[in-house]
Design an enzyme around this catalytic site. Sequence first.
Site, PDB file in Angstrom:
ATOM      1  N   LYS A 171       0.810  -1.210   0.000  1.00 48.26           N
ATOM      2  CA  LYS A 171       0.000   0.000   0.000  1.00 48.26           C
ATOM      3  C   LYS A 171       0.846   1.265   0.000  1.00 48.26           C
ATOM      4  CE  LYS A 171      -0.881  -0.525   4.942  1.00 48.26           C
ATOM      5  NZ  LYS A 171      -1.910  -0.868   5.901  1.00 48.26           N
ATOM      6  N   ARG A 172       2.135   1.132   0.257  1.00 48.51           N
ATOM      7  CA  ARG A 172       2.965   2.320   0.179  1.00 48.51           C
ATOM      8  C   ARG A 172       3.086   2.807  -1.266  1.00 48.51           C
ATOM      9  NH1 ARG A 172       5.085  -0.083   4.317  1.00 48.51           N
ATOM     10  NH2 ARG A 172       6.329  -1.486   3.072  1.00 48.51           N
TER      11      ARG A 172
END
Length: 511
Positions: free
Chosen positions: A266-267
């Site tokens: 998700k980064r």
Amino acid sequence: MTDTAAPNSPLDTRPTRVRIAPSPTGDPHVGTAYIGLLNYIYARQRGGQFVLRIEDTDRTRFVASSEQMIFDALKWVGLTWDEGPDVGGPYGPYRQSERTEIYREHVEILLANGTAYRSFETADELEAMRQSQIAAKQPPRYNGAHRHLTPQQIDAFLAEGRPYTVRLKVPTEGSTTFRDELRGDIRFDHNNVDDQVLMKSDGFPTYHLANVVDDHLMHITDVIRAEEWISSTPKHVLLYNAFGWQLPRFWHMPLLRNIDKSKISKRKNPVSLVYYRESGYLPEAMLNFLGLMGGGMAQPTEAEIVSKGLNTKEGDIFSLADMLAKFDFTRISLGGPVFDLVKLKWLNGEYLRKLSPDAFFHALRSTILSDAYIRAIAPLVQARLETLGQFGDMTGFFFADNVTPPESVWLPKKRTPEETLLFAADQLATLETTNWDAMSIESALKALGEAKQWSVKKNFMLLRAILTGSVTSPPLTESLVVFGKSRSLDRLRRFLSTQQEAQKRQANQRK
Ligand code: GLU
């Protein structure tokens, strides 16, 4: 030597039963839908059953709303399951937190037959063990001290009321080999396998125990899961053997990757299915895209391309029915499928173009222009409008996919771009963990501002600029709530990467 070779795969003639076993620890992950789709296809192609089991034994990571979000997200992409917590079935309950008694009984079996043992060390003792191993440059692991306690020692500890965990007694020599249907035999030397904790001192099982016990009791014939679980599989095989149970077949699917081949996270990219739903991706396009991962669909031959007048990309467009008819597990390639957002967008566009005008209108009205969304936005601007016609001026950012915060707005005085970007990155981390309501967002932002000595006003202005592209907007925290967690985070993330790239470019020009 204690070598165990797994006589699984070809001998297993039980009726096909597969499962996905997501843990409700947050937003529903695209990987869950990817593995879900593969399991679904596998079951349907063989007239088998597809089970949904919720693995919620890790109470520290449990998120209450997550289970429902998983159900909703899987239904959104069009997957259905034959057994699960919401639909029941003959081998329930399908939520592990409701099966703790079953795990306790099974731990007793292992303790009695000597394949598991109690370990009474305290958390401090285990930490000291870890530290001394690290100091000695050894891989940290349990040193086996309590493998050979005498019955008297065990009774004495129990009489004292000492808490204990139960560990798997991994043979000290030899190896375990299992067959992976996509990779062939995989061997793990036992000296690389830790004496895995099976039951924690609070009486809750670990993933490994609960997963194996459930797969057996739910008559799972094929474990189709992501490749990150390969290193757990020798422990699972040892457990099946400890119970004397038949092994399932194991299929470890290649992990989804970013274009740079790193594991999706998700980064870098939105990985929540909620994001894709709320951003106006069509479920059919998403499912098609997930079906492309792994390469199980045969591409059209040259002859077909010519005879059907296809352009090469059209071979990438197929429905769930096509996948059920043609998906071939033996074609899966291990090269690491790329979760390419450019491709997903292109596919989504293809699907949008195919909609009838009426269906297109309904697609808009059920997502980005739904009554619910507009109803949530309206009260944020009602008091600020003089004519209804100004509604769009003030709320455009709610409907736009991209906004551009002008530098004069996002860069507060006396701050360097680096400071601002770092601060924005911290905001991302802070917002990730918060509950998505106005109060929690506000207090998280205030706390961050205080910790970093940014004035609340400047901090909110920065975030407002990034979210809305402007300095004037409806109230910030309420807007963030309505815009939704996954889209807000994505907007922040995109801002960061655009700015970081711009800075890199500038630095290169200066060189
Ligand atoms: N609970 C695990 C997960 O979250 C299940 C892994 C498996 O399929 O064995 O993915």
